[in-house]
Scaffold this motif. Structure first.
Motif, PDB file in Angstrom:
ATOM      1  N   TYR A   3     115.066  99.086 -16.176  1.00  0.00           N
ATOM      2  CA  TYR A   3     115.762  97.975 -16.820  1.00  0.00           C
ATOM      3  C   TYR A   3     117.226  98.329 -16.898  1.00  0.00           C
ATOM      4  O   TYR A   3     117.616  99.493 -16.808  1.00  0.00           O
ATOM      5  CB  TYR A   3     115.176  97.665 -18.209  1.00  0.00           C
ATOM      6  CG  TYR A   3     115.223  98.819 -19.173  1.00  0.00           C
ATOM      7  CD1 TYR A   3     116.358  99.062 -19.944  1.00  0.00           C
ATOM      8  CD2 TYR A   3     114.145  99.682 -19.306  1.00  0.00           C
ATOM      9  CE1 TYR A   3     116.409 100.139 -20.818  1.00  0.00           C
ATOM     10  CE2 TYR A   3     114.191 100.748 -20.181  1.00  0.00           C
ATOM     11  CZ  TYR A   3     115.324 100.971 -20.932  1.00  0.00           C
ATOM     12  OH  TYR A   3     115.381 102.029 -21.800  1.00  0.00           O
ATOM     13  N   ASP A   4     118.051  97.328 -17.065  1.00  0.00           N
ATOM     14  CA  ASP A   4     119.497  97.481 -17.113  1.00  0.00           C
ATOM     15  C   ASP A   4     119.897  98.165 -18.423  1.00  0.00           C
ATOM     16  O   ASP A   4     119.847  97.549 -19.492  1.00  0.00           O
ATOM     17  CB  ASP A   4     120.135  96.099 -16.987  1.00  0.00           C
ATOM     18  CG  ASP A   4     121.650  96.135 -16.919  1.00  0.00           C
ATOM     19  OD1 ASP A   4     122.268  97.100 -17.399  1.00  0.00           O
ATOM     20  OD2 ASP A   4     122.227  95.163 -16.388  1.00  0.00           O
ATOM     21  N   ALA A   8     120.809  96.740 -22.213  1.00  0.00           N
ATOM     22  CA  ALA A   8     120.076  97.249 -23.379  1.00  0.00           C
ATOM     23  C   ALA A   8     121.047  97.798 -24.429  1.00  0.00           C
ATOM     24  O   ALA A   8     120.866  97.555 -25.629  1.00  0.00           O
ATOM     25  CB  ALA A   8     119.079  98.328 -22.959  1.00  0.00           C
ATOM     26  N   THR A  27     108.690 100.198 -25.024  1.00  0.00           N
ATOM     27  CA  THR A  27     108.562  99.775 -23.636  1.00  0.00           C
ATOM     28  C   THR A  27     107.393  98.795 -23.548  1.00  0.00           C
ATOM     29  O   THR A  27     106.278  99.100 -23.950  1.00  0.00           O
ATOM     30  CB  THR A  27     108.332 100.971 -22.694  1.00  0.00           C
ATOM     31  OG1 THR A  27     107.228 101.734 -23.166  1.00  0.00           O
ATOM     32  CG2 THR A  27     109.556 101.859 -22.618  1.00  0.00           C
ATOM     33  N   SER A  30     107.334  95.307 -18.884  1.00  0.00           N
ATOM     34  CA  SER A  30     108.092  95.957 -17.801  1.00  0.00           C
ATOM     35  C   SER A  30     109.569  96.129 -18.155  1.00  0.00           C
ATOM     36  O   SER A  30     110.438  96.016 -17.293  1.00  0.00           O
ATOM     37  CB  SER A  30     107.954  95.168 -16.503  1.00  0.00           C
ATOM     38  OG  SER A  30     106.615  95.101 -16.112  1.00  0.00           O
ATOM     39  N   GLY A  31     109.857  96.386 -19.399  1.00  0.00           N
ATOM     40  CA  GLY A  31     111.234  96.578 -19.822  1.00  0.00           C
ATOM     41  C   GLY A  31     111.298  97.236 -21.181  1.00  0.00           C
ATOM     42  O   GLY A  31     110.366  97.909 -21.612  1.00  0.00           O
ATOM     43  N   ASN A  43     113.875  91.241 -25.192  1.00  0.00           N
ATOM     44  CA  ASN A  43     113.459  92.289 -24.276  1.00  0.00           C
ATOM     45  C   ASN A  43     114.430  92.318 -23.101  1.00  0.00           C
ATOM     46  O   ASN A  43     114.858  91.275 -22.628  1.00  0.00           O
ATOM     47  CB  ASN A  43     112.031  91.955 -23.802  1.00  0.00           C
ATOM     48  CG  ASN A  43     111.444  92.981 -22.878  1.00  0.00           C
ATOM     49  OD1 ASN A  43     111.973  93.250 -21.809  1.00  0.00           O
ATOM     50  ND2 ASN A  43     110.328  93.537 -23.266  1.00  0.00           N
ATOM     51  N   VAL A  44     114.765  93.518 -22.658  1.00  0.00           N
ATOM     52  CA  VAL A  44     115.549  93.668 -21.436  1.00  0.00           C
ATOM     53  C   VAL A  44     114.553  93.998 -20.336  1.00  0.00           C
ATOM     54  O   VAL A  44     113.928  95.057 -20.349  1.00  0.00           O
ATOM     55  CB  VAL A  44     116.627  94.762 -21.575  1.00  0.00           C
ATOM     56  CG1 VAL A  44     117.382  94.936 -20.267  1.00  0.00           C
ATOM     57  CG2 VAL A  44     117.589  94.427 -22.708  1.00  0.00           C
ATOM     58  N   ALA A  45     114.378  93.055 -19.425  1.00  0.00           N
ATOM     59  CA  ALA A  45     113.405  93.188 -18.342  1.00  0.00           C
ATOM     60  C   ALA A  45     114.170  93.187 -17.023  1.00  0.00           C
ATOM     61  O   ALA A  45     114.695  92.150 -16.632  1.00  0.00           O
ATOM     62  CB  ALA A  45     112.401  92.040 -18.384  1.00  0.00           C
ATOM     63  N   GLY A  46     114.266  94.330 -16.389  1.00  0.00           N
ATOM     64  CA  GLY A  46     115.088  94.437 -15.187  1.00  0.00           C
ATOM     65  C   GLY A  46     116.531  94.215 -15.575  1.00  0.00           C
ATOM     66  O   GLY A  46     117.060  94.884 -16.458  1.00  0.00           O
ATOM     67  N   ASN A  47     117.159  93.207 -14.971  1.00  0.00           N
ATOM     68  CA  ASN A  47     118.546  92.896 -15.337  1.00  0.00           C
ATOM     69  C   ASN A  47     118.644  91.571 -16.091  1.00  0.00           C
ATOM     70  O   ASN A  47     119.712  91.010 -16.252  1.00  0.00           O
ATOM     71  CB  ASN A  47     119.434  92.866 -14.085  1.00  0.00           C
ATOM     72  CG  ASN A  47     118.997  91.819 -13.083  1.00  0.00           C
ATOM     73  OD1 ASN A  47     117.979  91.149 -13.246  1.00  0.00           O
ATOM     74  ND2 ASN A  47     119.764  91.673 -12.023  1.00  0.00           N
ATOM     75  N   TYR A  82     113.310  83.771 -19.694  1.00  0.00           N
ATOM     76  CA  TYR A  82     114.210  84.782 -19.155  1.00  0.00           C
ATOM     77  C   TYR A  82     115.576  84.144 -19.049  1.00  0.00           C
ATOM     78  O   TYR A  82     115.693  82.938 -18.811  1.00  0.00           O
ATOM     79  CB  TYR A  82     113.778  85.233 -17.761  1.00  0.00           C
ATOM     80  CG  TYR A  82     112.511  86.047 -17.749  1.00  0.00           C
ATOM     81  CD1 TYR A  82     112.511  87.363 -18.187  1.00  0.00           C
ATOM     82  CD2 TYR A  82     111.320  85.504 -17.295  1.00  0.00           C
ATOM     83  CE1 TYR A  82     111.347  88.116 -18.173  1.00  0.00           C
ATOM     84  CE2 TYR A  82     110.157  86.247 -17.281  1.00  0.00           C
ATOM     85  CZ  TYR A  82     110.169  87.557 -17.718  1.00  0.00           C
ATOM     86  OH  TYR A  82     109.026  88.296 -17.708  1.00  0.00           O
TER      87      TYR A  82
END
Length: 114
Positions: A3-4, A8, A27, A30-31, A43-47, A82
C-alpha cells in the motif's frame, strides 16, 4: 500486501490531530486499515483510499471525482467506496473523504468478534 506508505502517513497525521478518538492500525482488505474506536473507518488499499461512510450518501458521492464503488463478490457494497489517487493529491480533498468517514464512524456497526 503493498500500500502507498505516503498516503498512509497523510491519513495517520490527519487522524492523530483529532482529539477523543482511539486509533488502531490493522492490515485488512489488502491494505492498511485505520480503526477508529474499534471500527473500520478508512483504509489505504494500494494507492487508493477505501472509505466507509453513511450509506445514505451513496447517490451523492457516486458523482464525486475519483469515486469508485466497492464491489465484493460481484455486489456493490453500500456505504463503501474507493477514491482514486489522482483526487487525493491535495490536503483539502483527502480531508473531505476522511471527514465523511469520521462523521459516520460513531453510527457505524462494529464487526462481530470471532
Amino acid at each position: 500486501m503493498a500500500y502507498d506508505t505516503r498516503l498512509a502517513d497523510r491519513v495517520r497525521q490527519y487522524l492523530q490531530q483529532k482529539p477523543g478518538i482511539e486509533i488502531e492500525e490493522k492490515t485488512m482488505f489488502s491494505g492498511l486499515a485505520f480503526m477508529i474506536n474499534g471500527k473500520m473507518c478508512v483504509n489505504v488499499a494500494g494507492n487508493r483510499l477505501m472509505c466507509r461512510y453513511d450509506p445514505a450518501l451513496d447517490t451523492l458521492l457516486a458523482e464525486a471525482p475519483g469515486y469508485q464503488p466497492m464491489i465484493m463478490r460481484g455486489k456493490e457494497l453500500s456505504g463503501y467506496c474507493y477514491v482514486e489517487p489522482e483526487v487525493l493529491q491535495t490536503t483539502k480533498a483527502l480531508t473531505y473523504w476522511i471527514r465523511l468517514c469520521l462523521e459516520y464512524n460513531p453510527r457505524a456497526k462494529a464487526s462481530k468478534k470471532k
